[in-house]
Design an enzyme around this catalytic site. Structure first.
Site, PDB file in Angstrom:
ATOM      1  N   ASP A 196     -26.395   2.053 -16.082  1.00 45.04           N
ATOM      2  CA  ASP A 196     -25.267   1.279 -15.547  1.00 45.04           C
ATOM      3  C   ASP A 196     -25.187   1.357 -14.010  1.00 45.04           C
ATOM      4  OD1 ASP A 196     -24.603   1.058 -18.292  1.00 45.04           O
ATOM      5  OD2 ASP A 196     -23.333   2.836 -18.182  1.00 45.04           O
ATOM      6  N   GLU A 228     -20.043  -7.257 -21.927  1.00 46.15           N
ATOM      7  CA  GLU A 228     -19.510  -6.177 -21.076  1.00 46.15           C
ATOM      8  C   GLU A 228     -20.269  -6.197 -19.753  1.00 46.15           C
ATOM      9  OE1 GLU A 228     -20.206  -2.800 -23.636  1.00 46.15           O
ATOM     10  OE2 GLU A 228     -22.360  -2.845 -23.327  1.00 46.15           O
TER      11      GLU A 228
END
Ligand code: FUB
Length: 441
Positions: free
Chosen positions: A28, A198
């Protein structure tokens, strides 16, 4: 911290290599270029061994002045530091960082309750420095009770700041007040995104706002994007620009550094496991009309821009000859007459380096020089009895080839009474030396 041959900062190597960060598992990545001219990656940390995404914790930051030589800046926040967080810890998911008026704001999703799925909040920690000394300030209130994960904060040219967040198919956006930890105005569901899952990320180029995100492709998410002439939309969907990376999740950021745009993302090439991920970088290019070309995922990564950083000024090397071995570990002499520790994988075997000099105390980079024929060797690392396990030791092709470097930045005590203890975590690994570089900051 990077690939084995990347240990020598000065002189550098030709390309960054993917995955970029090899000693610990990271995911991420949120990349920013700050006022000091360096690029910083704020990443999640997949703790090894993993249990789904439950145990993710201990965020590390990485910085570079040239995109090829990267420095592990060390850990900036862990769940134990979050007083309002779930008592069991873990669940420190995809973060971001923003800078405004002399303060760095670190945003991270974390549940406030044991029932994690229903208690997500977005926490904020602040510091006057980009990669150390962060203190938690609590969470942003009033965000509205759904999967409040993956915050991204974009500060516009007029200094107004916007936060985007969400998962489970819903993406929300809201302006932040000047304090950067409270919201201003209405929270809006982002309109016009197709197949949002997301991983929202916002940036601006040539006056056009971009919102990138991962989609719901079964088992192997892609990254899509949309554009708008307003920071909070409505958005015009533009397409897929990052095909599956081989990992079941996809999450990334886009940033410009010295005139070139880059895609920061993760894959699972080192571990083969979807919850033990590794950050990568590749070029991101635009068409003349502002649309994004599909990112080409490479093993080589990207080339250096600008001069390589100067070598670390203080570096102490501790040879295996001076360490204590026990529990079945053996101190052997190689055909080159060097002492190395072998048999570390035997149960209970260890090698311990005492009297490590931490100089003024605080952050220090530790580089472990090893050899292993294992595809993915692992080491247990204890520093002054704090456990940093597991860390990766990628194959050097042979148990006699000591070109391996496992590198991690950890805190040391002031003075020369620090202790570093290693045990083999997985397969046979031999140790030749460790090098310690205190940051002295
Ligand atoms: O890293 C944990 C979660 O996996 C992130 O919050 C999602 O975006 C996905 O990458």
């Amino acid at each position: 911290m990077m690939n084995n041959e990347n240990i020598s900062a000065a002189g550098g190597k030709a390309t960054s290599q993917n995955p970029l960060i090899t000693t610990i598992f990271t995911a991420d990545p949120s990349a920013h270029v700050w006022e000091d001219g360096k690029v910083y990656i704020y990443a999640s940390h997949d703790m090894d061994p993993a249990r789904g995404c439950d145990l993710m914790d201990r965020y590390h930051v990485f910085s570079s002045a040239d995109m090829v030589n990267w420095v592990d800046e060390g850990e900036i926040l862990r769940s134990d530091d979050v007083t309002w967080g779930r008592p069991e810890g873990g669940f420190m998911w995809a973060p971001d960082c923003a800078y405004k008026n002399g303060t760095y704001y670190f945003y991270y999703p974390h549940p406030s309750d044991s029932n994690w799925n229903d208690s997500w909040e977005i926490g904020v920690a602040t510091s006057k420095k980009p990669a150390s000394d962060f203190t938690d300030q609590g969470y942003i209130t009033g965000l509205g009770g759904f999967a409040m994960i993956d915050p991204c904060v974009f500060v516009d040219e007029d200094e107004r700041a916007y936060m985007y967040y969400g998962g489970g198919g819903k993406c929300a956006g809201v302006e932040l007040n000047d304090d950067m930890i409270s919201t201003k105005g209405e929270i809006k569901e982002m309109e016009g995104l197709e197949d949002f899952h997301e991983a929202a990320w916002a940036f601006k180029r040539n006056g056009l706002y971009y919102l990138t995100y991962s989609d719901n492709l079964d088992g192997l998410n892609r990254m899509r994007y949309a554009t708008s002439d307003q920071p909070l939309g409505p958005w015009t969907y533009r397409g897929v620009f990052l095909e599956p990376t081989g990992c079941s999740t996809s999450h990334g950021s886009v940033a410009e550094f010295k005139g070139q745009w880059y895609m920061f993302y993760h894959n699972q090439d080192i571990s083969g496991e979807g919850n033990l991920r590794s950050v990568c970088i590749d070029y991101l290019n635009f068409n003349e009309d502002g649309t994004i070309q599909t990112v080409i995922q490479t093993k080589e990564g990207v080339q250096a821009v600008g001069a390589p950083p100067a070598a670390s000024p203080v570096e102490s090397r501790y040879s295996a000859a001076a360490c204590e071995v026990g529990g079945g570990a053996v101190l052997e002499i190689t055909s080159h007459g060097e002492k190395v520790v072998t048999q570390l994988h035997s149960k209970g075997a260890y090698c311990q380096f005492d009297q490590i000099n931490g100089e003024n105390g605080g952050r220090a980079a530790i580089h472990i020089c090893y050899a292993t024929a294992e595809r993915l060797g692992k080491l247990n690392l204890l520093v002054n009895d704090s456990d940093y396990s597991l860390i990766n030791a990628l194959s050097t092709g042979s148990s006699l080839n000591f070109t391996g470097r496992a590198s991690i930045t950890v805190p040391l005590n002031p003075g020369n009474n620090n202790r570093i203890r290693l045990t083999g975590g997985n397969g046979e690994i031999s140790i030749k030396s460790i090098t310690v570089s205190p940051f002295n900051d």
